[in-house]
Design an enzyme around this catalytic site. Structure first.
Site, short mmCIF file in Angstrom:
data_model
loop_
_atom_site.label_atom_id
_atom_site.label_comp_id
_atom_site.label_asym_id
_atom_site.label_seq_id
_atom_site.Cartn_x
_atom_site.Cartn_y
_atom_site.Cartn_z
N PHE A 205 -5.55 0.23 5.79
CA PHE A 205 -4.25 0.32 5.09
C PHE A 205 -4.10 1.67 4.37
CE2 PHE A 205 -5.79 -4.20 4.70
CZ PHE A 205 -5.28 -4.57 5.92
N HIS B 134 -14.26 -0.88 3.58
CA HIS B 134 -14.18 -1.68 4.80
C HIS B 134 -13.82 -0.83 6.03
CE1 HIS B 134 -14.12 -4.61 1.61
NE2 HIS B 134 -14.26 -5.60 2.48
N GLU C 158 0.81 -1.22 0.00
CA GLU C 158 0.00 0.00 0.00
C GLU C 158 0.84 1.27 0.00
OE1 GLU C 158 -0.31 -2.52 2.14
OE2 GLU C 158 -2.19 -3.47 1.54
#
Lengths: 277, 317
Positions: B85, B111, B60
């Site tokens: 992330f 999420h 990421e």
């Protein structure tokens, strides 16, 4: 390549580094000087750039991933004509556009803001990918420190560049062997650097990074390398050109006082004299 | 695609659908993912534009830097991964490579919050709004339903500069009319008038708060409900107007009570119109594994929990 011309340009870049860091009373001379020949080769020989058009979309790009050596980049840019050389004396001062670390929003010729180690290479990879996506032929150069490559993100970027076969990307590692806390072998050795980049699917070239003939050979080889990115592992001398700064950890991030400044400039004056003979 | 009120759609799906739609109109739109295209729903975009979807692998930090580099070459990249992330792991990359140079990169974080559910606390990001809000120039948007989420993605594309978009995994009811809804960055909306207190909610807590207001009405508490999709820049005028009107504020979010919507509202009212505020959210605790709905119930973030909490507070208990 006109070697003497480049040597003279590199000398001016080195003088600018010492002037700037002395004026700022802070900054990073050691790694700026070790990479001075690399900065010079890139901006005076290798890159397709025009100081009058710093935002030309087809220009080659340079990302100083080891952003703390901004004095080296700024001096090269100033000497190449992006902004007045006198402005180097404003480095790190309140109100100056010459920030302590490269700031793309305010400094002509700076292609990416950088300074937090490990991040610049990813940005260079993005630029190289951008060229591929638009079928443009500009090239992208990123300069990393040998201490900097202890950062994990460097290897994320290397993995992606190798995977995507970004042959328009050249990573140069300024291998001066020293980081703040000591030699890189003592602190947390990244060696063997060449084998690591090879393992990440790079074409690797080992050179003397303070020798223009070596640099010339390496960058030409990189240009002719297709289907994979190139990593140039440039062995350099930290503090190169100023006798008392050479190979000294202490000059990583310290400015010379007035007396040391005079000594440094005298060293560089002598180099200049030798070049003129 | 058209939806009607009451349909249930997760805003992460809205994200993927909006990207696939916008991609037709805007050729410089790229989508980056970090091996989660199936979960972030950017796979929908990938199907239509395989060459403009860049999977960066499980990396990421690097993805964030690549997006920064691409944006300097005229692209508008949307980086996509879980909120944990995007805002958490890559915080410093977002701050230094995107925020500091004010680059035109959009961060699609899916999420978010405890409605991630079964994956548990390691993946339930209740800190992202707080993190992103502190970056100068960052726009932070947390849409509440499909209509709003798709409109937000388009608005983010058209906005010049970094935008953080927060999406959820759980299917949530559509509360907006697609035909008439107008989204503007930084503009909240009153969804229900009320005189005794104001519920200011964001994300999936908006529909829960609307239902809570109905439960409260049955108990004699008439609550105004405001939807704040843009947490930064906050619609200060709307918040101040509500505080003047009812004099009692409840903020509701699927996020820590530290640093999120509740904090943003508290800061504004503390500065400009001191008003009693109760921040409803995750009370400085980590979540846990379980079905999303059961988690929202346990942490009092569903309609019943929100109504109970407000009733207790209003009755001085």
């Amino acid at each position: 390549m006109d070697k003497l011309k480049l040597q003279k340009a590199a000398l001016e870049v080195r003088k600018g580094i010492i002037e700037a860091v002395h004026s700022a009373k802070a900054g990073h001379p050691g790694g700026s000087l070790s990479a001075a020949d690399i900065f010079t080769y890139l901006y005076f020989e290798e890159m397709n750039i025009d100081p009058k058009e710093p935002k030309n979309p087809n220009r080659d790009r340079f990302v100083l991933s080891k952003g703390h050596t901004a004095p080296g980049l700024y001096s090269a840019l100033a000497n190449r004509g992006y902004f007045p050389v006198e402005d180097l004396l404003t480095l790190r001062k309140l109100g100056s556009y010459l920030q302590g670390h490269p700031d793309m929003k305010h400094i002509p010729g700076v292609d990416m803001s950088s300074g937090s180690l490990g991040q610049g290479l990813s940005c260079a990879v993005g630029m190289a990918l951008g060229a591929k996506l638009t079928n443009k032929d500009y090239r992208v150069y990123a300069l990393c420190g040998d201490g900097e490559i202890e950062e994990g993100q460097i290897w994320e970027a290397a993995m992606f560049a190798g995977h995507r076969k970004l042959d328009n990307l050249v990573v140069i590692v300024d291998n001066n062997n020293l980081q703040i806390d000591g030699s890189i072998t003592e602190v947390c050795s990244p060696y063997p650097i060449d084998k690591k980049f090879e393992a990440f699917n790079f074409h690797v070239i080992n050179v003397d990074g303070n020798d223009f003939e070596d640099l010339d050979r390496a960058f030409k080889e990189a240009r002719n390398t297709k289907g994979m990115p190139t990593a140039i592992i440039a062995k350099t001398v930290k503090g190169k050109g100023v006798s008392f700064m050479e190979n000294s950890v202490g000059w990583h991030g310290k400015a010379p006082n007035d007396e040391e400044y005079a000594l440094a400039m005298e060293d560089l004056r002598r180099v200049g004299e030798a070049l003129c003979q | 695609m058209s939806v009607v009120k009451g349909d249930k759609i997760a805003t992460r799906e809205s994200y993927g659908n909006a990207l696939a739609e916008l991609g037709k109109e805007y050729e410089n739109l790229l989508v980056l993912d970090a091996d989660l295209a199936a979960a972030t729903k950017t796979g929908t975009f990938k199907k239509v534009f395989p060459n403009r979807h860049i999977d960066c692998g499980i990396a990421e930090a690097n993805m964030t830097g690549i997006a920064a580099g691409l944006s300097t070459c005229g692209f508008v990249p949307f980086i996509s991964t879980f909120a944990m992330f995007a805002a958490g792991r890559a915080f410093e990359q977002v701050r230094n490579a995107i925020g500091y140079p004010k680059l035109n990169v959009k961060i699609g974080a899916t999420h978010a919050g405890i409605s991630v559910g079964e994956d548990g606390a390691s993946h339930q990001c209740n800190e992202d709004i707080a993190l992103m809000r502190t970056i100068p120039g960052m726009v932070v948007i947390n849409p509440c339903d499909d209509v709003e989420a798709r409109a937000a993605v388009k608005a983010a594309y058209l906005h010049e500069g970094p935008v953080y978009l927060r999406f959820g995994r759980l299917a949530v009811p559509v509360i907006h009319d697609e035909e008439t809804y107008q989204f503007r960055i930084g503009k909240g909306e009153q969804l229900r008038d009320g005189s005794m207190c104001t519920i200011i909610a964001t994300g999936l807590c908006v529909s829960e708060s609307l239902a809570a207001a109905e439960l409260l009405m049955e108990k004699g508490i008439d609550a105004q409900v405001i939807n704040i999709h843009t947490i930064k820049p906050l619609d200060e005028a709307l918040v101040i107007e509500a505080a003047k009107k009812t004099g009692r504020i409840f903020t509701v979010e699927e996020h820590s009570v530290i640093g999120g919507l509740g904090a943003a509202v508290s800061e504004v009212l503390g500065d400009k119109l001191p008003t009693r505020i109760t921040r409803i959210g995750m009370n400085d605790v980590f979540g846990e594994s379980g079905p999303a709905k059961e988690l929202l119930h346990k942490y009092e973030l569903d309609a019943e929990g929100i109504a109970n909490r407000i009733e207790r507070e209003m009755r001085g208990q």
